[in-house]
Design an enzyme around this catalytic site. Sequence first.
Site, PDB file in Angstrom:
ATOM      1  N   LYS A  38     -15.066  -3.919  -5.589  1.00  0.00           N
ATOM      2  CA  LYS A  38     -15.811  -2.773  -6.117  1.00  0.00           C
ATOM      3  C   LYS A  38     -14.931  -1.849  -6.939  1.00  0.00           C
ATOM      4  O   LYS A  38     -15.337  -1.339  -7.967  1.00  0.00           O
ATOM      5  CB  LYS A  38     -16.408  -1.973  -4.957  1.00  0.00           C
ATOM      6  CG  LYS A  38     -17.814  -2.407  -4.665  1.00  0.00           C
ATOM      7  CD  LYS A  38     -18.485  -1.443  -3.731  1.00  0.00           C
ATOM      8  CE  LYS A  38     -19.761  -2.111  -3.258  1.00  0.00           C
ATOM      9  NZ  LYS A  38     -20.277  -1.576  -2.037  1.00  0.00           N
ATOM     10  N   LYS A  44       0.830  -1.208   0.000  1.00  0.00           N
ATOM     11  CA  LYS A  44       0.000   0.000   0.000  1.00  0.00           C
ATOM     12  C   LYS A  44       0.863   1.257   0.000  1.00  0.00           C
ATOM     13  O   LYS A  44       0.520   2.246  -0.647  1.00  0.00           O
ATOM     14  CB  LYS A  44      -0.944   0.007   1.211  1.00  0.00           C
ATOM     15  CG  LYS A  44      -2.069  -1.013   1.058  1.00  0.00           C
ATOM     16  CD  LYS A  44      -2.985  -0.997   2.257  1.00  0.00           C
ATOM     17  CE  LYS A  44      -4.097  -2.029   2.112  1.00  0.00           C
ATOM     18  NZ  LYS A  44      -4.841  -2.213   3.358  1.00  0.00           N
ATOM     19  N   LYS A  72      -9.409 -10.697  -7.810  1.00  0.00           N
ATOM     20  CA  LYS A  72     -10.403 -10.876  -6.755  1.00  0.00           C
ATOM     21  C   LYS A  72     -11.577  -9.913  -6.986  1.00  0.00           C
ATOM     22  O   LYS A  72     -11.360  -8.790  -7.463  1.00  0.00           O
ATOM     23  CB  LYS A  72      -9.726 -10.552  -5.419  1.00  0.00           C
ATOM     24  CG  LYS A  72     -10.429 -11.105  -4.219  1.00  0.00           C
ATOM     25  CD  LYS A  72      -9.546 -10.888  -2.995  1.00  0.00           C
ATOM     26  CE  LYS A  72     -10.383 -10.878  -1.740  1.00  0.00           C
ATOM     27  NZ  LYS A  72      -9.625 -10.580  -0.540  1.00  0.00           N
TER      28      LYS A  72
END
Length: 329
Positions: free
Chosen positions: A194, A111, A191
């Site tokens: 959204k 991240k 995966k």
Amino acid sequence: MTRVFSGIQPSGELHIGNYLGAVQNWVRLQHQQDCLFSIVDLHAITQPYEPGDLAQLTLDMAVSLYAVGLDPEKCIVFVQSHVVEHTELNWLLTTVTPLGELERQTQFKDKAQRQESVPAGLLAYPILQAADVLLYKASLVPVGEDQVQHLELMREIARRWNARYGQGYFPEPQPLLTKTKRVLGLDSKAKMSKSLGNTIGLFEAPEAIWEKLRPAATDPARKTRKDPGTPEICNIYTLHQGFSPPATVDEVAQQCRTAGWGCLDCKRVLADNMIANLKPMRERAAQLKREPAGVLERLRKGAGRAQALARRTIAEVRDRMGLLKPGGD
Ligand code: SF4
């Protein structure tokens, strides 16, 4: 009964990926263990987000959790930021957490790479996760594979705190590895998520479900109707395992291998089963959305029950760490 804690990000309404991957299991667990399920909004703000959307996304997630069957009589559902003790324990645990361990976390490295300026909260994320679980002295944490490293660190934090302030005080949480399914998106590339736009929402209308399933990726070996396929490598088959009865799942496998069904036939059977499974949840969600005050009230009660447990832990932790009690206590 063993105490279980698990959290989910306030990402709005659930989609079939996070339902089959985690929340369906929570619905089962609430009947077997002493469960707390939290919408972890304090975790969500460690990533770039829109402040104007967060409250609604949190409420939508609460609606989803109640609609799929989490029952406030059977488990505690609450919003993380409504129980301020999470942040207090987070700070107290910061003092025993080794910096090097935080920097080694794979998720942090991934991240952090994607952000120009890395906030300290991203690095400290696993400490807040440890606080979430240890605050309730939960000993089981349902986790996906990507969370196993964080759980290891959580155990390390518990061990270090215990060594310094009270052997055996915090249980070392164990992973509850269940047979959850890793559901790929409709493109079968990544995966279901959204942000990738490859999901089916749990409460979508039947026509919308079919419109999304119809063009979804299948086993590429089935170029024509006559080519046999391998169900195990097809995401549609995984979804059948989530929504179709076992006899149908067996039939799908057989019809796929023998090219008895075309992929469109297979998807139509899946759509019908999915729509039938999701109908009661969609109806409950619609009902809950009509009464947001009722949802907030449920969350308020959930937070109250969680806080009663949390306060006890915090009082004991403060005491063991030698902090002066406020006057009047
Ligand atoms: S028949 Fe069904 S399981 Fe087989 S490849 Fe097509 S969609 Fe997938």
